[in-house]
Design an enzyme around this catalytic site. Structure first.
Site, mmCIF file in Angstrom:
data_model
loop_
_atom_site.group_PDB
_atom_site.id
_atom_site.type_symbol
_atom_site.label_atom_id
_atom_site.label_comp_id
_atom_site.label_asym_id
_atom_site.label_seq_id
_atom_site.Cartn_x
_atom_site.Cartn_y
_atom_site.Cartn_z
ATOM 1 C CG ASP A 287 47.634 76.499 79.716
ATOM 2 O OD1 ASP A 287 46.887 76.153 79.615
ATOM 3 O OD2 ASP A 287 48.866 75.719 79.948
HETATM 4 C C1 GLC Z 1 48.842 72.318 79.672
HETATM 5 C C2 GLC Z 1 47.453 72.585 79.831
HETATM 6 C C3 GLC Z 1 47.318 72.740 81.436
HETATM 7 C C4 GLC Z 1 48.383 72.407 82.187
HETATM 8 C C5 GLC Z 1 49.669 72.748 81.753
HETATM 9 C C6 GLC Z 1 50.997 72.353 82.584
HETATM 10 O O1 GLC Z 1 49.311 72.610 78.085
HETATM 11 O O2 GLC Z 1 46.767 73.280 79.268
HETATM 12 O O3 GLC Z 1 46.125 72.367 81.718
HETATM 13 O O4 GLC Z 1 48.338 72.549 83.592
HETATM 14 O O5 GLC Z 1 49.878 72.877 80.429
HETATM 15 O O6 GLC Z 1 50.968 70.876 82.349
#
Ligand code: GLC
Length: 751
Positions: A287
């Site tokens: 993430d």
């Molecule tokens: C965010 C979220 C995740 C998302 C990623 C990209 O912080 O936790 O669900 O897909 O970053 O945007």
């Protein structure tokens, strides 16, 4: 004749990989053999586009759009996500394919969570349809729209089980139940990916956030998760397994730790479970900066250590931090990261890009223009929105309303205006504005002058003369529609709330409107279960309308006027008070359960101020008919060890209108070697029942449905008595008991 070095290397590689020597080196083998370490690491480095104003991350050494273009040209970027438009994607892909040394195409990813140009109900709302095939259809539509815009990878479905309504990300998942959540997870993967990843409209799915992100202590986003391995395996992992069994080829790791080890640096989770037990062959993407966050977690002293821990644990792609570009080459050079491990990760990423057809047609979806509006998907959005609406209460059959002859006052901060209709994680809405409640009602009414609209209050603060205007509107109406709840900014990531009741200004509005004595229909807008109190709780009718997306107003009007009967069922329990959460129906009995016959008994597992019951149970929802559960019959009183039990429910619609009933099957193991939940959903079936009709619904159970993680940590099934219910929700229903015959078995079936 001396073979060229490259072919020689490839043959050696094949020999090592156990491939038959005669097999021609695959494209990936050939690339790997030619890639420098920096180019390999580049395939493991994902960034938001700097040009789109994304956080220019100094570590990525891409402080500028030109810097990012240089990085792509140098093969240091595997893909871009979110803020890159068609022109930006076309430009970036052209650089990657035509100007970089090896021409490896970029993979464009995005948070396509509940729609793209067409916005569907938020995932929690779709789960309220209890129809995974519907979610598959909306995911497919979203994939068609997003791939037409050049995105081939979605960071969805979010499959985190959520039992604490304080957690803002409840809105993105399928609620509190494992059985329901697993089915929606698989359906959404099938929808996004379609029948063949090589198709132009296929979108790589990414079940997230691996794992147990929804178990954050206190419902506080990003907070510590400390749960038993049994709870992890019985509650939080199954939806991921279902998503991978449905063919998902990427997984996103979670921000949180699990019992002391952050998920992104958790070799047991990413290695032993994901690859060892489950045999996952795709790639893991971290993430957003989850690798860099190991420093804050306190398990890495610096970025280099965070890189080493993340990569060696099994996090293949680093999102946004740039740590891999910065530190992996050194770690490989120093021997702390074996080249073979690096090659394995790169091979997984290149294999997915190849499956998506990117090597064969990297500019696919990037030429020409993409439609900004998809009329046929708006119809699906309206259908999905209708089916997401859950009617909690309808005293005196106040609903459905007649289309004419009634003066209606639509009151509340969500009555009118294009705001707070899409819900969180709507990054790419099309130019056509969503349909507000007022717009939908005016379109549906025979005479739109019979509708008066006033805000009455703001989302979280009063408006000048708001209560006065609202009460006047109510007095001049025959019925009030009260459009209250949460604004978009109150649900979603980093939006945990300690109090899940209505903002005070809206509660005051509800009380003021109720004081006029006019019948009130609450139209709740929400991304989580809410604690309904006072005049909201006592309203004649209450409909949960979540965030319904592009077609909100039309869908609500369809249900209010009876063009469509409400058929949604709660995917989350609605507690009576915020203090009850985390709350879920499949809780353990404890040693002091509250006796049904003595709800006020003392020295029992209950609060002093609130009974530990839900205000509205998981699975609850009304229609415009009235279903009576007449009987439950079992095919066996004693289920043979290898047998199949049929559970047949007989139900009658004693109401005036047809309705869709979601018949639910719950099971309990009243005596086992470890404590078991008081009920667990093991099946559900939607049936359409005409007025006065009687129907039968049959479920099938076998011992595999009765298993659990035993005291020794293995998958276990134990013979003995089991209770079973056929029910309209997680409370009530018709109960029966059967006996499973046979020996205790451990290690049953593959995890
Ligand atoms: C965010 C979220 C995740 C998302 C990623 C990209 O912080 O936790 O669900 O897909 O970053 O945007």
């Amino acid at each position: 004749m001396r073979l060229p070095t490259l072919v020689l290397q490839a043959l050696v590689l094949q020999a090592l990989a156990g491939l038959p020597a005669h097999a021609a080196p695959s494209r990936i083998d050939d690339l790997l053999a030619r890639m420098t370490v920096e180019e390999k690491v580049g395939q493991l480095s994902l960034f938001a586009p700097v040009a789109a104003g994304a956080l220019a991350n100094p570590v990525t050494r891409q402080p500028s759009a030109e810097g990012q273009r240089d990085a792509i040209r140098a093969g240091r970027v595997t893909g871009l996500f979110n803020g890159v438009g068609r022109e930006g994607k076309r430009e970036a892909q052209t650089i990657a394919v035509k100007q970089s040394r090896l021409g490896i195409p970029l993979l464009f990813g995005a948070d396509v969570i509940h729609g793209f140009r067409t916005v569907f109900p938020v995932p929690l709302a779709e789960a309220a349809s209890w129809d995974p095939s519907l979610a598959e259809r909306t995911a497919r539509a979203a994939a068609i729209e997003a791939t037409a815009d050049g995105f081939r990878w979605t960071f969805a479905p979010m499959v985190d089980i959520a039992r604490d309504a304080r957690w803002g990300r409840t809105v993105e998942g399928a609620g509190e139940d494992v059985f329901l959540g697993a089915r929606f997870a698989a359906a959404r993967v099938r929808g996004f990916q379609g029948p063949d990843l090589a198709r132009a409209d296929a979108m790589l799915a990414t079940p997230k956030h691996f794992a147990a992100y929804g178990a954050a202590s206190g419902g506080l986003d990003y907070n510590t998760v400390d749960i038993s391995e049994r709870t992890l395996r019985e509650v939080y992992l199954p939806p991921f397994r279902a998503a991978l069994d449905a063919g998902a080829l990427s997984v996103m790791s979670a921000f949180n730790e699990i019992s002391g080890v952050p998920a992104n640096a958790n070799p047991w989770l990413l290695g032993s479970v994901l690859r060892g037990e489950w045999g996952f062959g795709g790639f893991v993407v971290s993430d957003y900066t989850a690798d860099e966050e190991l420093i804050a977690h306190g398990v890495a002293a610096d970025a280099r250590e965070a890189t080493r821990l993340s990569f060696l644990a099994g996090s293949d792609i680093s999102m946004q931090s740039g740590l891999y570009n910065e530190h992996l080459p050194d770690l490989v050079a120093d021997g702390e990261v074996p080249m073979a491990r690096l090659d394995d990760a790169v091979r997984r990423v290149l294999a997915v890009k190849e499956k998506l057809g990117l090597f064969d047609d990297p500019m696919r979806g990037l030429d020409g223009t993409a439609p900004a509006d998809w009329p046929e998907h708006r119809a699906l959005a309206r259908e999905a929105a209708r089916r997401a609406i859950v009617l909690l209460r309808n005293e005196g059959d106040l609903l459905p309303l007649p289309r004419q002859g009634r003066r209606i006052a639509l009151i509340g901060p969500f009555a009118e205006g294009p705001h707070d209709l899409h819900g969180p994680w709507t990054l790419f809405p099309g130019p056509r504005p969503p349909v507000s409640l007022a717009e939908g009602l005016r379109a549906a009414l025979a005479d739109s002058s019979s509708l008066t609209v006033t805000a009455g209050s703001g989302v979280d603060r009063p408006v000048r003369n708001g209560l006065r205007d609202a009460m006047a509107a109510a007095r001049n109406a025959d019925v009030v529609l009260l459009a209250i709840g949460e604004g978009e900014a109150m649900s979603g990531e980093a939006r945990s709330r300690t109090d899940i009741s209505l903002p005070a200004a809206q509660q005051a509005l509800a009380e003021a409107v109720a004081s006029t004595g006019k019948p009130v229909i609450v139209l709740l807008r929400n991304g989580r279960a809410m604690a309904l109190t006072g005049a909201v709780r006592e309203a004649r009718a209450i409909a949960v309308t979540w965030f319904l997306g592009s077609e909100t107003g039309h869908a609500v009007a369809d249900v209010l006027f009876g063009d469509a009967a409400p058929s949604g069922r709660l995917p989350v329990s609605f507690p009576q008070a915020s203090g009850q959460v985390p709350f879920h129906y499949d809780h353990k009995p404890t040693g002091r359960p509250v006796p049904e016959s003595a709800p006020d008994a003392f020295y029992k597992a209950r609060y002093l101020d609130v009974s530990h019951e839900p205000l509205y149970a998981f699975g609850h929802g009304l229609g415009y008919g009235r279903i009576r559960y007449d009987a439950v019959a079992l095919s066996h009183q004693r289920l043979p060890w290898n047998g199949v039990l049929e559970v047949t429910a007989t139900l009658t619609n004693t109401g005036p209108r047809a309705m869709d009933e979601v018949v639910q099957l719950y099971v309990r193991d009243p005596v086992a070697s470890v404590t078991r939940p008081v009920r667990q959903l093991k099946g559900f079936e939607r049936v359409h029942v005409l007025p006065g009709a009687t129907v039968q619904v049959t479920f099938r159970l076998q011992r595999a449905d009765l298993g659990f993680i035993g005291a020794d940590g293995t998958d276990t099934v134990e013979p003995g008595a089991f209770d079973v219910w056929v029910a309209p929700s997680a409370t009530g229903g018709l109960k029966a008991r059967f006996l499973l015959e046979g020996p205790t078995l451990h290690n049953v079936g593959k995890r």
